[in-house]
Design a protein around this motif. Structure first.
Motif, mmCIF file in Angstrom:
data_model
loop_
_atom_site.group_PDB
_atom_site.id
_atom_site.type_symbol
_atom_site.label_atom_id
_atom_site.label_comp_id
_atom_site.label_asym_id
_atom_site.label_seq_id
_atom_site.Cartn_x
_atom_site.Cartn_y
_atom_site.Cartn_z
ATOM 1 N N ILE A 132 -51.442 -2.961 -4.500
ATOM 2 C CA ILE A 132 -51.708 -3.998 -3.500
ATOM 3 C C ILE A 132 -53.097 -4.584 -3.701
ATOM 4 O O ILE A 132 -53.282 -5.798 -3.665
ATOM 5 N N GLU A 133 -54.084 -3.700 -3.927
ATOM 6 C CA GLU A 133 -55.454 -4.172 -4.121
ATOM 7 C C GLU A 133 -55.596 -4.983 -5.409
ATOM 8 O O GLU A 133 -56.302 -5.985 -5.443
ATOM 9 N N THR A 134 -54.917 -4.549 -6.463
ATOM 10 C CA THR A 134 -54.981 -5.255 -7.739
ATOM 11 C C THR A 134 -54.353 -6.639 -7.630
ATOM 12 O O THR A 134 -54.866 -7.608 -8.175
ATOM 13 N N ASP A 135 -53.248 -6.728 -6.917
ATOM 14 C CA ASP A 135 -52.571 -8.005 -6.717
ATOM 15 C C ASP A 135 -53.495 -8.994 -6.007
ATOM 16 O O ASP A 135 -53.510 -10.180 -6.320
ATOM 17 N N GLY A 136 -54.247 -8.489 -5.026
ATOM 18 C CA GLY A 136 -55.232 -9.321 -4.338
ATOM 19 C C GLY A 136 -54.701 -10.263 -3.287
ATOM 20 O O GLY A 136 -55.447 -11.037 -2.710
ATOM 21 N N ASN A 137 -53.407 -10.220 -3.011
ATOM 22 C CA ASN A 137 -52.829 -11.133 -2.023
ATOM 23 C C ASN A 137 -52.705 -10.527 -0.635
ATOM 24 O O ASN A 137 -52.217 -11.176 0.283
ATOM 25 N N ALA A 138 -53.127 -9.273 -0.481
ATOM 26 C CA ALA A 138 -53.050 -8.605 0.816
ATOM 27 C C ALA A 138 -54.180 -7.593 0.911
ATOM 28 O O ALA A 138 -54.733 -7.168 -0.103
ATOM 29 N N THR A 139 -54.516 -7.223 2.124
ATOM 30 C CA THR A 139 -55.463 -6.134 2.337
ATOM 31 C C THR A 139 -54.659 -4.899 2.710
ATOM 32 O O THR A 139 -53.570 -5.000 3.285
ATOM 33 N N VAL A 140 -55.170 -3.731 2.372
ATOM 34 C CA VAL A 140 -54.450 -2.493 2.649
ATOM 35 C C VAL A 140 -55.367 -1.506 3.362
ATOM 36 O O VAL A 140 -56.536 -1.368 3.019
ATOM 37 N N THR A 141 -54.817 -0.860 4.377
ATOM 38 C CA THR A 141 -55.506 0.205 5.092
ATOM 39 C C THR A 141 -54.603 1.426 5.034
ATOM 40 O O THR A 141 -53.424 1.347 5.387
ATOM 41 N N THR A 142 -55.152 2.547 4.575
ATOM 42 C CA THR A 142 -54.373 3.772 4.455
ATOM 43 C C THR A 142 -54.741 4.730 5.579
ATOM 44 O O THR A 142 -55.917 4.964 5.840
#
Length: 79
Positions: free
Chosen positions: A34-44
């Motif tokens: 998800i981070e590599t794609d860069g089109n969304a932010t991710v929270t784990t």
């Protein structure tokens, strides 16, 4: 290209006590993708670290039936 203000937010929930488990390896791979794609932010969120008990017990049932308070482990996992 996605505008920063319109980027979707992804919430990744992992619940395994062993950070070296396959569950965590998959979680990290998803997060990295998800981070590599860069089109969304991710929270784990790590439910094990938060002390969440995955067993649906009597206190959970009482709360579900609106006859009891939120169980402590659920309240602790709520941001």
């Amino acid at each position: 290209m996605t505008n920063e203000t319109t980027r979707p937010n992804v919430v990744l929930v992992v619940a395994h006590p062993d950070n070296d488990s396959a569950t965590w390896a998959i979680g990290r791979a998803i997060e990295q993708g998800i981070e590599t794609d860069g089109n969304a932010t991710v929270t784990t969120h790590d439910l094990s670290r938060a002390g969440f008990d995955p067993v649906f017990g009597e206190q959970d049932l009482a709360h579900y039936r609106q006859a009891g308070a939120v169980p402590a482990d659920v309240g602790a996992a709520t941001p």
